[in-house]
Design an enzyme around this catalytic site. Structure first.
Site, mmCIF file in Angstrom:
data_model
loop_
_atom_site.group_PDB
_atom_site.id
_atom_site.type_symbol
_atom_site.label_atom_id
_atom_site.label_comp_id
_atom_site.label_asym_id
_atom_site.label_seq_id
_atom_site.Cartn_x
_atom_site.Cartn_y
_atom_site.Cartn_z
ATOM 1 C CG HIS A 135 -2.090 -0.798 1.223
ATOM 2 N ND1 HIS A 135 -2.580 -1.456 2.339
ATOM 3 C CD2 HIS A 135 -2.949 -1.091 0.215
ATOM 4 C CE1 HIS A 135 -3.680 -2.106 2.006
ATOM 5 N NE2 HIS A 135 -3.917 -1.911 0.725
ATOM 6 C CB CYS B 218 -2.219 0.132 8.542
ATOM 7 S SG CYS B 218 -0.964 0.033 7.277
#
Ligand code: NAD
Length: 694
Positions: A169, A265
């Site tokens: 990511h 996250c």
């Protein structure tokens, strides 16, 4: 002041765990995350953040162990929430819970229209205070979704391709900060993306973190005011962030790292300063563009489909196979329609150009080819199309015209003649000012592209027990073909290096010439020198060919041979004068077989026939292979590759070399007609001659 407290969303790790593997961090960690410890670490992060921000929370759901990683819920801008479309089914169940929470909290939900996966703020990060969204793609998020997002949000989209699965990511390797600053880990990105970041962010405004920080999730940080919260920051990084005015607070989150996530996250920003700033900003949108291609053929068994898809990804694009009809039997072809998405029109063109070379077609092909004019001799327009070995048609004035003189790596020039348009394959150096060159990808189609026949590459020396039998089989097959070509008065061209002589293959090659199996010989100075040396002195590079031993003073033989030929005025004269009385060159002269010797920087002498003007040599080679049915390439990497590049499809290539790498390179022209033979060339010629003499 209270109003300026940012709002963050978090989700308690009540059901957190590593239950499956969807990223490299999870590998080997199934069942190893300790939930209690994770809870304590998560609370530590939450308490640290709560001092600086308002924390909202969403109820965790049993069976969704990754739900605490709320950054992946979706993307927020203003009061609108774009829910994620998770790539892996293991996380797809999270979406409905996030959507429900946002709906209940008064947000407008806007689902993405286009297909493809999108993992929210994990991959899309606003540059605080600017109308700019950094967009990661390539591992989890699909490129095409950014076209849709760009249209909705109306800010500039900066596309960054992720290339290291560990940084799957964008928020694992890139952290945008206020005042136009960023910190990032360069090696997580491809070269173009690194260049884009460096172009957009001035040197003094970016920190390029080393792997030692990045692998401990230093970039996966949450910035609140002047505080930066992350799992880790090395002393140098702290110092640099300190210079920017940041206090770094570390919260250990190693239990979450087992699942591939850390501070950022675990947090979703519920407000973006940037969304406000973007109001009224120039809408620059994104450059994401796409086109469909069709491809047909033996897509599965030959690996062509993989090649096509790899080509898209390697070119920085992404793909979606929209249709696939598999050929169910060996003799049936498969057919696919692939949507190719690229981050810019230039990249799309590059990818499509390569796909065309693999035999794909752009369905809207009923468009004329784009022609651009050469403005300087020997220089092509930048966007030129370069050819393959396959027959190529170009659409000009509404008509498809077959290119003449097909060969690899040349340009297509459109000429107007009395008989209409003609398309000529033209070498770069032969382009002239005013020539109209085919550019781009429209109006070009390649015919009959056949996949490489990997089955026909035999490694004789490498295979064990049955090697002798296998050598015999392949040689039998080649001999059969050669016979048929000779019977119909076809053309066989031999490309040979000096190894043919060193390995004792000279007499066999000479015999093949005498038997009428060779219609042209291509080589360099060395094959001729050593062949003549062996005829004059019985040695090759001073080694006695009969006994395999060095001859005293033999090292001078090759120079003496060159000298004798020079004295005579050339090879043909040396044969006429009875100086050369046997061997490969002798048989060529005696049987009127044309030969071409291309020079190189290694050449001694050279012999009078050796072309030291390489352009003339290339032209002569190209002339001699015209109309060839078969080309036998015998242990000369240099000359074989040179010849391969100028040979069109449809010519059977036999490449014999002791090195598998050379054989692969030569037979890997995507041609079914090429056969690679990994073996000693002397042995090969011996067998071949024996077979043809039977
Ligand atoms: P090259 O390196 O291009 O090719 C030699 C090939 O032979 C290699 O691919 C190698 O793997 C293969 N090979 C080695 N042993 C083998 C064996 N037993 N069986 C099968 N294959 C084997 O070199 P080249 O074509 O020999 O020469 C390159 C250039 O250098 C040529 O232009 C040549 O004329 C020149 N050259 C000149 C002289 C000279 O003038 N005295 C001497 C040597 C080379």
């Amino acid at each position: 002041m209270e109003n300026s407290r940012p709002k963050l969303l978090m989700c308690a790790p009540t059901f957190f765990g590593v239950n499956y593997v969807i990223n490299p961090w999870m590998e080997g960690n199934i069942g190893r995350a300790a939930r209690d410890r994770a809870r304590t670490q998560w609370e530590g992060l939450r308490d640290t953040l709560a001092k600086l921000a308002d924390i909202e929370s969403i109820e965790p759901v049993e069976g969704l162990p990754d739900m605490p990683f709320v950054a992946n819920a979706g993307l927020l801008y203003g009061d609108t929430f774009i829910p994620s479309r998770f790539r892996f089914p293991q996380r797809q169940g999270e979406s409905e819970h996030f959507v429900e929470w946002f709906r209940e909290h008064g947000y407008r939900i806007e689902a993405l229209q286009d297909s493809g996966s999108f993992e929210g703020e994990g991959d899309a990060l606003f540059q605080p205070g600017e109308a700019l969204l950094w967009c990661g793609y390539g591992v989890r998020t699909s490129l095409q979704v950014y076209k849709d997002i760009a249209e909705r949000i109306g800010v500039e989209i900066a596309l960054l391709r992720l290339v290291d699965e560990r940084f799957y990511h964008l928020d694992t390797c890139f952290c945008p900060l206020p005042d136009g600053r960023v910190m990032f880990y360069p090696h997580a990105f491809d070269q173009d993306s690194r260049a884009l970041i460096r172009e957009r962010v001035a040197k003094e405004n970016r920190i390029e973190v080393p792997a030692s920080d990045a692998l401990r999730f230093a970039c996966n940080a949450v910035a609140v005011g002047d505080t930066l919260i992350s799992n880790y920051a090395g002393s140098e990084l702290r110092e640099r962030l300190g210079d920017w005015g940041y206090a770094v607070e570390t919260c250990p989150l190693d239990e979450f790292i087992l699942a591939g996530g850390a501070a950022k996250c675990l947090v979703l920003h519920l407000e973006h300063e940037v969304a406000e700033a973007a109001e009224g900003a120039v809408e620059r949108g994104s450059h994401v563009c796409d086109r469909r291609v069709d491809i047909q053929g033996q897509l599965l068994d030959t690996g062509l489909m993989n090649e096509v898809l790899d080509c898209v990804t390697e070119g920085g694009g992404s793909f979606e196979v929209e249709e696939f009809h598999a050929g169910l039997r060996h003799d049936q072809e498969s057919q696919a329609t692939v949507r190719v998405v690229a981050p810019s029109p230039a990249k799309l063109n590059t990818i499509l150009g390569r796909l065309l070379q693999l035999g794909a077609r752009v369905p809207e092909e009923e468009v004329d080819a784009q022609l651009e004019t050469v403005t300087k001799d020997g220089v092509a327009p930048r966007d030129f199309y370069s050819t393959t070995i396959y027959p190529t048609d170009v659409r000009v004035g509404g008509q498809w015209i077959r290119a003449r003189g097909q060969r690899m790596d040349v340009m297509l020039v459109v000429r107007d003649t009395e008989d209409g348009h003609k398309i000529d394959c033209t070498l770069l150096r032969d382009l002239r000012e005013g020539d109209r060159v085919v550019c781009g990808v429209d109006g070009i189609r390649i015919q009959d592209r056949l996949p490489a026949d990997t089955e026909s590459s035999f490694e004789f020396m490498a295979s064990s027990v049955s090697s002798e039998r296998r050598v015999e089989l392949i040689v039998e097959n080649i001999a059969w073909d050669m016979r048929r070509i000779r019977e119909r008065e076809g053309k066989i061209v031999v490309v040979a290096g000096p190894v043919v002589i060193h390995t004792g293959g000279g007499p066999y090659l000479a015999k093949l010439i005498a038997m009428g199996y060779v219609q042209a010989l291509l080589g360099g100075n060395a094959i001729a020198v050593h062949d003549i040396e062996s005829d004059l002195y019985g040695t090759s590079l001073g080694v006695d060919l009969a006994r395999g031993a060095n001859i005293h003073g033999g090292h001078r033989h090759h120079l003496q041979a060159i000298n004798r030929v020079r004295e005579c005025g050339g090879i043909a004269q040396a044969v006429e004068q009875g100086v050369i009385r046997g061997g490969v060159m002798y048989e060529c002269v005696r049987h009127g077989v044309p030969f071409s010797l291309a020079g190189s920087i290694r050449d001694d002498g050279p012999l009078p026939e050796t072309h030291m003007d390489l352009l003339a040599a290339q032209d002569e080679y190209a002339n001699l292979i015209q109309g060839a049915d078969m080309i036998l390439m015998l242990s000369s990497m240099l000359h074989s590759i040179g010849t391969g590049n100028m040979t069109p499809a449809g010519v059977r290539l036999i490449c014999v070399d002791i090195s598998p790498a050379v054989v692969t390179k030569l037979s890997d022209r995507g041609s079914v007609e090429s056969t690679g033979v990994v073996t000693d060339v002397g042995l090969f010629l011996n067998l071949l001659t024996a077979k043809l003499s039977e």
